[in-house]
Design an enzyme around this catalytic site. Sequence first.
Site, short mmCIF file in Angstrom:
data_model
loop_
_atom_site.label_atom_id
_atom_site.label_comp_id
_atom_site.label_asym_id
_atom_site.label_seq_id
_atom_site.Cartn_x
_atom_site.Cartn_y
_atom_site.Cartn_z
N ASN A 9 0.88 -1.17 0.00
CA ASN A 9 0.00 0.00 0.00
C ASN A 9 0.91 1.22 0.00
O ASN A 9 1.50 1.55 1.03
CB ASN A 9 -0.88 -0.02 1.26
N TRP A 10 1.00 1.85 -1.16
CA TRP A 10 1.93 2.98 -1.29
C TRP A 10 1.40 4.26 -0.66
O TRP A 10 2.11 5.25 -0.59
CB TRP A 10 2.26 3.22 -2.76
N LYS A 11 0.14 4.25 -0.29
CA LYS A 11 -0.48 5.46 0.28
C LYS A 11 -0.22 6.65 -0.65
O LYS A 11 -0.29 6.48 -1.87
CB LYS A 11 0.05 5.71 1.69
N HIS A 96 -9.48 1.24 4.84
CA HIS A 96 -8.19 1.38 5.55
C HIS A 96 -8.39 2.32 6.75
O HIS A 96 -9.17 3.27 6.67
CB HIS A 96 -7.13 1.94 4.59
N GLU A 98 -6.71 4.65 7.86
CA GLU A 98 -6.46 6.08 7.58
C GLU A 98 -7.68 6.73 6.91
O GLU A 98 -7.96 7.90 7.13
CB GLU A 98 -5.19 6.24 6.72
N GLU A 165 -5.54 -5.24 10.52
CA GLU A 165 -4.53 -4.20 10.72
C GLU A 165 -4.79 -3.46 12.03
O GLU A 165 -5.56 -2.48 12.04
CB GLU A 165 -4.58 -3.20 9.56
N GLY A 171 2.46 1.92 10.69
CA GLY A 171 3.40 3.03 10.53
C GLY A 171 4.13 3.40 11.80
O GLY A 171 4.77 4.45 11.87
N SER A 204 3.36 -2.57 10.25
CA SER A 204 4.82 -2.61 10.42
C SER A 204 5.45 -3.95 10.05
O SER A 204 6.39 -4.41 10.71
CB SER A 204 5.20 -2.21 11.86
C1 PEP Z 1 -0.78 -0.04 5.95
O1 PEP Z 1 -0.74 1.12 5.59
O2 PEP Z 1 -1.72 -0.77 5.61
C2 PEP Z 1 0.33 -0.53 6.77
C3 PEP Z 1 0.24 -1.73 7.28
O3 PEP Z 1 1.40 0.31 6.94
P1 PEP Z 1 2.83 -0.07 7.62
O4 PEP Z 1 3.29 -1.34 7.00
O5 PEP Z 1 3.72 1.09 7.28
O6 PEP Z 1 2.59 -0.21 9.08
#
Ligand code: PEP
Length: 241
Positions: A9-11, A96, A98, A165, A171, A204
């Site tokens: 997931n490049w966001k 997600h 976010e 998640e 993050g 992470s």
């Molecule tokens: C995500 O954005 O779905 C995610 C898991 O981010 P990260 O791996 O940076 O924690």
Amino acid sequence: MRKIIIAGNWKMFKTQAESLDFLKELLPKIADDHEEREVVLCTPFTDLGLMSKSLHGTRIRLGAQNIHWEDEGAFTGEISGSMLTEMGVRYVIVGHSERRQYFGETNATVNQRLKAAQRHNLIPILCVGESKAQRDAGETEAIIFEQLAKGLVDIDQNALVIAYEPIWAIGTGETCDAIEANRVIGLIREKLTNKNVTIQYGGSVKPANVDEIMAQPEIDGALVGGASLEAESFARLVKHV
Ligand code: PEP
């Protein structure tokens, strides 16, 4: 058969030029490795067209990060299912944390977006997970079960991926203990009518912990933010032991 899916997931990262540089570096690193594993890149909307052409003939599938529930209309800043499928998109992240946290997504809008994805033959990756405060209050299971119960109304579980998640692990560098992630994912699976849904862990995931996470029997893959931005680390995740 539960498919293993490693999805980046490049966001809101990577211009088109940067996405091409990444791809040039990544492709040779994963060319012949574990071809049965699905590799997905969920890029910003602006990268989809170029990436679609560049991914043609490779093992990588294209993903988007959101989809609107209507097929078209006056919805400034949104994107429709047909706009995504025209670009060759196969997967789309829905719900997600976010999006829930910063853009007001609710379980009801998540459900509408999931339905739109399936209507357009896209495979949605439904994200569920609890905050730190909810975990500390002992509400993890209740929050996730509610996200599932409301999110999955009238959703075909044969064309679905779920990502567990925990918000506090996204993050932050703080990974959920692999055994605990496995436990929660097992509980999620118990709630499903289709026990073969691919359920990923996200939060992470990085080269240092991917092997332990992927060794867990309930965990079928990873949804990865930070570590998907560098070809070297993302390739290592694809090639987990
Ligand atoms: C995500 O954005 O779905 C995610 C898991 O981010 P990260 O791996 O940076 O924690």
